[in-house]
Design a protein around this motif. Structure first.
Motif, short mmCIF file in Angstrom:
data_model
loop_
_atom_site.label_atom_id
_atom_site.label_comp_id
_atom_site.label_asym_id
_atom_site.label_seq_id
_atom_site.Cartn_x
_atom_site.Cartn_y
_atom_site.Cartn_z
N LEU A 300 0.82 -1.21 0.00
CA LEU A 300 0.00 0.00 0.00
C LEU A 300 0.85 1.26 0.00
O LEU A 300 0.57 2.20 -0.73
CB LEU A 300 -0.94 -0.01 1.21
N THR A 301 1.91 1.29 0.83
CA THR A 301 2.73 2.50 0.91
C THR A 301 4.21 2.14 0.76
O THR A 301 4.98 2.28 1.71
CB THR A 301 2.52 3.20 2.26
N PRO A 302 4.61 1.69 -0.43
CA PRO A 302 5.99 1.23 -0.58
C PRO A 302 7.00 2.38 -0.50
O PRO A 302 8.17 2.15 -0.16
CB PRO A 302 6.00 0.60 -1.97
N PHE A 303 6.57 3.58 -0.83
CA PHE A 303 7.54 4.68 -0.89
C PHE A 303 7.68 5.40 0.44
O PHE A 303 8.42 6.37 0.55
CB PHE A 303 7.15 5.65 -2.01
N ASP A 304 6.97 4.91 1.43
CA ASP A 304 7.14 5.44 2.78
C ASP A 304 8.55 5.14 3.26
O ASP A 304 9.00 3.99 3.19
CB ASP A 304 6.10 4.79 3.70
N ASN A 305 9.26 6.14 3.72
CA ASN A 305 10.67 5.97 4.03
C ASN A 305 10.91 4.88 5.08
O ASN A 305 11.85 4.08 4.97
CB ASN A 305 11.24 7.30 4.54
N GLU A 306 10.02 4.84 6.07
CA GLU A 306 10.19 3.88 7.15
C GLU A 306 10.02 2.45 6.63
O GLU A 306 10.82 1.56 6.94
CB GLU A 306 9.14 4.18 8.23
N ILE A 307 8.98 2.27 5.81
CA ILE A 307 8.73 0.93 5.26
C ILE A 307 9.83 0.54 4.28
O ILE A 307 10.27 -0.60 4.22
CB ILE A 307 7.34 0.89 4.60
N TYR A 308 10.30 1.53 3.51
CA TYR A 308 11.35 1.27 2.53
C TYR A 308 12.62 0.75 3.22
O TYR A 308 13.27 -0.18 2.75
CB TYR A 308 11.65 2.55 1.76
N ASN A 309 12.95 1.33 4.37
CA ASN A 309 14.19 0.96 5.04
C ASN A 309 14.03 -0.18 6.02
O ASN A 309 15.02 -0.69 6.54
CB ASN A 309 14.75 2.17 5.79
N ALA A 310 12.78 -0.59 6.28
CA ALA A 310 12.56 -1.62 7.29
C ALA A 310 13.12 -2.96 6.83
O ALA A 310 13.27 -3.22 5.63
CB ALA A 310 11.06 -1.75 7.57
N GLN A 311 13.43 -3.80 7.83
CA GLN A 311 13.86 -5.17 7.53
C GLN A 311 12.67 -5.90 6.92
O GLN A 311 11.59 -5.94 7.50
CB GLN A 311 14.31 -5.84 8.84
N GLY A 312 12.83 -6.48 5.73
CA GLY A 312 11.70 -7.12 5.06
C GLY A 312 10.67 -6.10 4.61
O GLY A 312 9.50 -6.42 4.44
N GLY A 313 11.08 -4.87 4.39
CA GLY A 313 10.17 -3.82 3.95
C GLY A 313 10.03 -3.82 2.44
O GLY A 313 10.10 -4.86 1.80
N SER A 314 9.83 -2.63 1.90
CA SER A 314 9.49 -2.56 0.48
C SER A 314 10.70 -2.27 -0.41
O SER A 314 10.55 -1.96 -1.58
CB SER A 314 8.44 -1.47 0.28
N TYR A 315 11.92 -2.41 0.15
CA TYR A 315 13.11 -2.06 -0.64
C TYR A 315 13.17 -2.83 -1.96
O TYR A 315 13.36 -2.26 -3.03
CB TYR A 315 14.37 -2.34 0.19
N GLN A 316 12.95 -4.14 -1.85
CA GLN A 316 13.04 -4.99 -3.04
C GLN A 316 11.99 -4.61 -4.07
O GLN A 316 12.29 -4.44 -5.27
CB GLN A 316 12.86 -6.44 -2.61
N THR A 412 4.70 -5.89 -10.03
CA THR A 412 4.27 -4.61 -10.59
C THR A 412 3.31 -3.88 -9.66
O THR A 412 2.71 -2.89 -10.05
CB THR A 412 3.60 -4.82 -11.95
N ARG A 413 3.14 -4.38 -8.43
CA ARG A 413 2.34 -3.73 -7.39
C ARG A 413 0.86 -3.65 -7.74
O ARG A 413 0.18 -2.67 -7.45
CB ARG A 413 2.88 -2.33 -7.08
N VAL A 414 0.36 -4.68 -8.43
CA VAL A 414 -1.08 -4.78 -8.64
C VAL A 414 -1.71 -5.40 -7.40
O VAL A 414 -2.79 -5.01 -6.97
CB VAL A 414 -1.38 -5.62 -9.90
N ILE A 415 -1.03 -6.40 -6.84
CA ILE A 415 -1.48 -7.08 -5.62
C ILE A 415 -0.29 -7.16 -4.67
O ILE A 415 0.84 -6.91 -5.10
CB ILE A 415 -2.01 -8.50 -5.93
N PRO A 416 -0.49 -7.49 -3.40
CA PRO A 416 0.65 -7.62 -2.49
C PRO A 416 1.63 -8.68 -3.00
O PRO A 416 1.23 -9.68 -3.58
CB PRO A 416 0.02 -8.05 -1.17
N LEU A 417 2.90 -8.43 -2.79
CA LEU A 417 3.95 -9.34 -3.27
C LEU A 417 3.94 -10.62 -2.45
O LEU A 417 3.92 -10.60 -1.22
CB LEU A 417 5.30 -8.64 -3.12
N THR A 418 3.93 -11.75 -3.16
CA THR A 418 4.02 -13.04 -2.48
C THR A 418 5.05 -13.88 -3.21
O THR A 418 5.29 -13.68 -4.39
CB THR A 418 2.69 -13.80 -2.50
#
Lengths: 459, 191
Positions: A300-316, A412-418
């Motif tokens: 939902l919010t991949p570009f949020d800085n906190e989520i981007y940098n989190a362990q297992g976050g949205s970096y990938q 491609t961020r259509v659905i949550p990554l699995t």
């Protein structure tokens, strides 16, 4: 080639016009075309990344092309009426995948047995050899119907195998692997074939009780409570995978397979509604466990800085999106992008790697190939002769479709990554093996689809 | 500089070839996507099995079984469609029925041998028995085997499938020598 058509007198005395040569010749042309494209992709990767031509990698790749031709010959002999498009499409997808993996290897400077691409070629060779064996040995797919309960137990056993203490392996948080020695395998990939066989065999016999009776409510006919047994068992198994193996993708795959097959068998939309409710409810409950919730936030919010940098976050995920954006319409060219910046660029994110270097045009070509492959499988569903084969064909091709949707939709961020594998392309032996077996079974099933009517009544 | 230009051209050529492959497949399966051309199929009956024209009257058939096997008059078929087997007409099974004989319509007298596998009937070229007239649906009906007994199943056809004069709504057992009508064509299963 000999004469294009020949009339074969069959044992039962019926004369049937045979045009398999035409189909097989078409397949030969397409297989050669696909092999040529595979070679060209490798060549372009080398030219782009190394700036020079290195012949050492071409020898194993040529061996693969020879093996595919071997499969073509096996089809000529044992399944002359089989679909002519499945083999070329699988060949091309496999080859593009190898090129993408090889490209990542080059940027990490891996070579020899260290190289993932070389191992992928070895696995492809094994997978195609097994596919040839399936086509040659499985002369009549209806044999599979007899072993539906064995298939069920085999499927469940394979599914639960990674939970065993010694051989089970946990990689990247998901416990879906078994390891013996230095060798790891994802038994769930094979389980999906066994479960498709079981669902098809079970639904052929049970669909009347599942579809004929039940109370009408809101314009839909709902099944009786006592017919809920099977769907609850499958739901429980899917939830067990979700909770204990922590793999949302696999869980979704099995449950989706069951839902589609029960829908196709009974033509009851109420089953699908019930199933979706059950699954979403279960997944929401599981989301409280943590990792599913993390995936949801990263989506939902991949570009949020906190989520981007989190362990297992949205970096990938974000790195893959940057890669795709860098590719643009026609891509940076094979070997000229930077796909290796994304973690797992050669397996889960192979479509992002290829998308960066082949661009939107290339990704759409790959998606079209999947679409064509799946449509050939679904064709068995409406043109096939026997119900078991029809259901199995629909189930197996839907597995491919769902996997493509879940993985590429996730990247491609259509659905949550699995974590699911891209069929035929992603690095990984178990997935390749399973998908080539699926291709072989689809080829066997399509051989029974009648291409020629036995009698035509017309004014 | 020329190296980069070559690379660009090669790269575009690769994408073009990739799409050529996709469109090649789409072109090759156009008949599946858009339906087959009628003109070409008109020649197909020449390939159809041309057994010697068979008299449409069932009486000359060798019938070694008891007289009960005689086809009942259509109007007295007992019960609803699903009970058409009644108990008076013998069921068509894999062992008792060997042929499908066209009894009326443009191809009256033609027959085809039944093999122990389902037979699809419809206007589509993928059907086992293709009937092309204005009343037949693309996928009209199926002959299928349940426990070695031949059943007829209507595939939601527009104009219906009639077994012994009654419209078939659920898979129904086929008695021997009972006419099944689809469009302008009738056929029977015989031994």
């Amino acid at each position: 080639m000999p004469q294009p058509t020949d009339t074969v007198a069959r044992a039962d005395g019926e004369r049937r016009v045979h045009v398999p040569r035409k189909l097989r010749n078409l397949e030969l042309v397409l297989v050669l075309f696909a092999s040529l494209l595979n070679g060209a992709a490798l060549y372009l990767v080398q030219l782009g990344a190394l700036g020079a031509f290195d012949s050492s990698f071409f020898l194993p790749a040529t061996g693969l092309a020879v093996l595919v031709l071997g499969m073509h010959v096996a089809l000529r002999v044992s399944a002359p009426d089989a679909d002519p498009f499945i083999l070329p499409i699988a060949t091309l997808l496999n080859g593009l995948g190898i090129a993408g993996i090889y490209r990542i290897d080059l940027s990490y400077d891996l070579s020899g047995w260290e190289s993932v691409a070389v191992r992928q070629i070895a696995w492809s060779g094994l997978a195609i050899a097994v596919a040839i064996a399936v086509v040659v040995l499985l002369r009549n797919h209806r044999v599979l119907q007899r072993y539906r309960y064995i298939a069920m137990f085999a499927g469940l056993a394979l599914l639960l195998l990674p939970m065993l203490p010694i051989i089970g392996r946990e990689i990247n948080g998901a416990r879906v692997w078994i390891g013996i020695g230095g060798f790891s395998f994802q038994p769930g990939e094979i389980a999906k074939i066994a479960l498709a066989v079981f669902f098809a065999g079970y639904l052929v016999t049970a669909r009347d009780s599942l579809s004929m009776v039940g109370a009408k409510f809101l314009g839909l006919r709902f099944p009786r409570v006592r017919d809920f047994g099977p769907i609850l068992v499958i739901w429980a198994a899917a939830m067990a995978v979700l909770v204990f193996q922590r793999d949302l993708g696999t869980s979704l795959l099995y449950f989706g397979l069951f839902l589609v097959m029960i829908y196709v068998a009974t033509a009851r939309i109420s089953w699908v509604l019930l199933g979706l409710l059950l699954f979403v409810g279960g997944a929401f409950a599981a989301a409280q466990l943590g990792y599913v919730g993390g995936r949801l936030n990263a989506w939902l919010t991949p570009f949020d800085n906190e989520i981007y940098n989190a362990q297992g976050g949205s970096y990938q995920l974000v790195s893959g999106l940057f890669g795709l954006a860098n590719g643009g319409l026609i891509g940076t060219g094979l070997g000229q992008g930077m796909p290796s910046l994304t973690p797992l660029a050669n397996s889960d994110f192979i479509i992002a790697s290829l998308g960066e270097e082949l661009g939107l045009a290339g990704v759409f070509a790959i998606l079209s190939l999947y679409l064509l492959l799946v449509s050939r499988g679904l064709r068995i569903g409406f043109a096939g002769q026997d119900d078991f084969g029809r259901l199995l064909g629909v189930g197996l091709s839907f597995v491919i479709a769902l996997q493509v949707f879940v993985v590429i939709g996730g990247v491609t961020r259509v659905i949550p990554l699995t974590g699911l594998t891209t069929p035929f392309m992603a690095a990984g032996g178990s997935s390749l093996l399973a998908n080539w077996i699926i291709a072989a079974i689809l080829l066997r099933l399509s051989d029974t689809v009648r291409n020629q009517p036995r009698l035509v009544v017309q004014q | 500089m020329s190296g980069e230009l070559t690379l660009l051209l090669l790269r575009l050529a690769f994408l073009a070839l990739l799409w050529l492959f996709v469109f090649g497949i789409v072109y090759a399966l156009r008949s599946d996507l858009f339906g087959s051309r009628v003109q070409k199929l008109a020649a197909e009956p020449a390939h159809a099995p041309s057994a010697s024209p068979f008299p449409s009257n069932p009486s000359p058939n060798p019938s070694p079984s008891p007289p009960a096997r005689q086809p009942p008059p259509i109007s007295t078929l007992p019960g609803g469609p699903n009970t058409a087997q009644g108990g008076r007409a013998a069921k068509a099974t894999t062992s008792s029925a060997g042929r499908l004989v066209i009894t009326s319509g443009p191809k009256a007298g033609e027959e085809l041998r039944l093999s122990p596998e389902p037979l699809t009937i419809g206007r589509s070229g993928e059907s086992g028995l293709v009937i092309r007239d204005d009343y037949t649906s693309t996928h009209h009906a199926r002959l299928l085997l349940w426990n070695d007994e031949w059943m007829i199943q209507d595939l939601d056809s527009t104009n219906g499938t009639f077994l012994g004069g009654k419209r078939v709504s659920v898979p129904t057992q086929i008695p021997l020598n009972t006419p099944i009508r689809i469009g302008a064509t009738s056929f029977e299963l015989r031994r």
